[in-house]
Scaffold this active site. Structure first.
Site, PDB file in Angstrom:
ATOM      1  CG  ASN A 293     -14.794  33.054  14.304  1.00 46.60           C
ATOM      2  OD1 ASN A 293     -15.194  32.825  15.438  1.00 46.60           O
ATOM      3  ND2 ASN A 293     -13.579  33.528  14.063  1.00 46.60           N
TER       4      ASN A 293
ATOM      5  CG  ASP B  47      -4.116  37.567   7.792  1.00 44.04           C
ATOM      6  OD1 ASP B  47      -4.792  36.611   8.187  1.00 44.04           O
ATOM      7  OD2 ASP B  47      -2.912  37.458   7.456  1.00 44.04           O
TER       8      ASP B  47
ATOM      9  CD  GLU C  10     -12.724  33.383  10.379  1.00 45.53           C
ATOM     10  OE1 GLU C  10     -13.228  33.084  11.461  1.00 45.53           O
ATOM     11  OE2 GLU C  10     -12.736  32.606   9.383  1.00 45.53           O
ATOM     12  CD1 TRP C  11      -6.073  32.344   8.152  1.00 45.13           C
ATOM     13  CD2 TRP C  11      -6.201  32.624  10.359  1.00 45.13           C
ATOM     14  NE1 TRP C  11      -5.247  33.383   8.495  1.00 45.13           N
ATOM     15  CE2 TRP C  11      -5.309  33.576   9.836  1.00 45.13           C
ATOM     16  CE3 TRP C  11      -6.439  32.599  11.739  1.00 45.13           C
ATOM     17  CZ2 TRP C  11      -4.646  34.509  10.635  1.00 45.13           C
ATOM     18  CZ3 TRP C  11      -5.787  33.530  12.540  1.00 45.13           C
ATOM     19  CH2 TRP C  11      -4.904  34.467  11.999  1.00 45.13           C
ATOM     20  N   GLY C  12     -11.125  30.187   8.410  1.00 46.26           N
ATOM     21  CA  GLY C  12     -12.216  29.243   8.685  1.00 46.26           C
ATOM     22  C   GLY C  12     -12.555  29.105  10.151  1.00 46.26           C
TER      23      GLY C  12
ATOM     24  CG  ASP D 147      -1.119  30.632   6.464  1.00 45.79           C
ATOM     25  OD1 ASP D 147      -2.313  30.987   6.470  1.00 45.79           O
ATOM     26  OD2 ASP D 147      -0.176  31.393   6.743  1.00 45.79           O
TER      27      ASP D 147
HETATM   28  C1  GLA Z   1      -1.530  34.817   7.579  1.00 40.78           C
HETATM   29  C2  GLA Z   1      -2.257  34.520   6.273  1.00 40.78           C
HETATM   30  C3  GLA Z   1      -1.236  34.282   5.172  1.00 40.78           C
HETATM   31  C4  GLA Z   1      -0.342  35.506   5.031  1.00 40.78           C
HETATM   32  C5  GLA Z   1       0.308  35.840   6.358  1.00 40.78           C
HETATM   33  C6  GLA Z   1       1.047  37.176   6.308  1.00 40.78           C
HETATM   34  O1  GLA Z   1      -0.824  33.714   8.032  1.00 40.78           O
HETATM   35  O2  GLA Z   1      -3.101  33.409   6.412  1.00 40.78           O
HETATM   36  O3  GLA Z   1      -1.877  33.973   3.944  1.00 40.78           O
HETATM   37  O4  GLA Z   1      -1.129  36.596   4.584  1.00 40.78           O
HETATM   38  O5  GLA Z   1      -0.646  35.920   7.411  1.00 40.78           O
HETATM   39  O6  GLA Z   1       1.634  37.505   7.526  1.00 40.78           O
END
Ligand code: GLA
Length: 402
Positions: free
Chosen positions: A183, A146, A179-181, A201
């Protein structure tokens, strides 16, 4: 002298380090604790999910990984090695991994590139090689990594460090970049990980945004729209990850079916996020529909694309092996829609992967994958009714002309 040896070893480790190749030639399939249980996890829940994955038929349908997300961690020991939370995981992680392996499944774990995880547990920053060593000792097969508490870190560098640490530890481990995109991991992730999150998320809602103040979580349709322009980057062993599934977590059956179908069209990892020990018949039917899963797991590994959109109806195409195609009609509106599609007027071209479905020249047999029925050929117009927030998912196979 000793110092020189150490430097040589360090240079050699990073020169020869690489990603473990070939661990995810099709999108990974499994279950992860986060979407349903959040931080409320313990070894009993995880074992129960492994049992249920086998008993529900999910294992037979291709699901493999049981992944513990955030909040399994306790304190680091005096040498800096991470230990599990002793209350939640009293038997230790190795015992849990052994249990999961004894069921013929694989075991995944979670950490974070920052100094703390998003849930506030110890992160891996500065402990990458020690953590990777522990994971290898425990028998970990999959690591989700993460991006919280990463101030000042370079994303590519941070993920590269963990990749190298995993490689040095010597156990093949699927590396899931979370890394949620932020970078653009699709631009650098291919040689580092096997999949990378493309967005923030997901939440269990078909078409909405939930605002948490400092961050937002996204509905299924919002996440779908954020995949635009990314398909060129994905393929076998390096997948775009639009986040885990919310099937069975409270949306309607139609919405769950549409969500699952679109994740299959996207060649997305299929990581279930519901309570596997308490599933409705419909949820099991969606998660284990083999012919739908085959669209996702097709060995060409080509992500689908939107071909048409009008009045909340979208038509998506995905090239499959043997010149087959998956076609998905998606109704995003709140109303039932009737659709008519005259195949013969269409020539569908995928210029990125050099594939073509020319319905003027080639006739295809059509199979409805949710109804599990053959429904004619592309010689005839396709006319159907799609309920609100639902799909019709077809597989087309060319009729050989003699
Ligand atoms: C981030 C991630 C989620 C999950 C939470 C856990 O938000 O994107 O998928 O792993 O952390 O805290």
């Amino acid at each position: 002298m000793k110092r020189i040896n150490l430097i040589i070893i360090l240079i050699a480790t990073s020169l020869y380090a690489q990603k473990f190749e070939g661990l995810a030639l099709t999108p990974p399939m499994g279950w992860n604790s986060w979407n349903k249980f959040g931080c409320e996890i313990n070894e009993e829940i995880i074992k129960k999910m492994a049992d249920a994955m086998v008993e529900s038929g999910m294992k037979d349908a291709g699901y493999q990984y049981i992944i513990i997300d955030d909040c399994w961690q306790g304190e680091r020991d005096s040498l800096g090695f991470i230990q599990p939370d002793p209350q939640r995981f009293p038997s230790g992680i190795k015992a849990l991994a052994d249990y999961i392996h004894s069921k013929g499944l694989k075991f995944g774990i979670y950490s974070c590139a920052g100094w703390k995880t998003c849930g506030g547990r110890p992160g891996s920053r500065g402990y990458e090689f020690q953590d990777a060593k522990k994971y290898a000792e425990w028998g970990v097969d999959y690591l989700k990594y993460d991006w919280c508490y990463t101030e000042g870190l370079n994303a590519e560098g941070a993920y590269l460090t963990m990749r190298n640490a995993l490689y040095a530890a010597g156990r093949p481990i699927v590396f899931s970049i979370c890394e949620w995109g932020n970078n653009k991991p699709w631009e650098w992730g291919k040689n580092i990980g096997h999949l990378w999150r493309t967005t923030g998320d997901i939440t269990n809602c078909f078409d909405c945004i939930v605002d948490h103040g400092t961050w937002k979580s996204w509905g299924v349709m919002q996440i779908l729209d954020m995949q635009k322009g990314l398909r060129a980057y994905a393929g076998p062993d390096h997948w775009n990850d639009p986040d885990m599934l919310e099937v069975g977590n409270g949306m309607s059956v139609n919405e769950d079916r549409a969500h699952f179908s679109m994740w299959c069209m996207l060649a997305a990892p299929l990581i279930a996020g519901n309570d596997l020990s308490n599933m409705s018949k419909e949820t099991i039917e969606i998660l284990t529909n083999k012919e739908v899963i085959d669209i996702n797991q097709d060995s060409l590994g080509i992500q689908g694309f939107k071909y048409f959109e009008k009045d909340s109806i979208e038509i998506w195409f995905k090239p499959l092996k043997k010149d087959n195609w998956a076609v998905c009609f998606l109704n995003r509106s709140k109303k039932t829609h009737e659709i008519k599609f005259s195949w013969k007027e269409h020539e569908v071209i995928d210029s990125i992967f050099n594939k073509e479905a020319n319905f003027k020249k080639t006739v295809f047999n059509i199979r409805d994958l949710w109804k599990k029925k053959n429904i004619g050929t592309t010689k005839d117009d396709f006319v159907a009714v799609i309920p609100s927030h639902d799909v019709i998912l077809l597989r087309l196979s060319p009729i050989k002309q003699h």
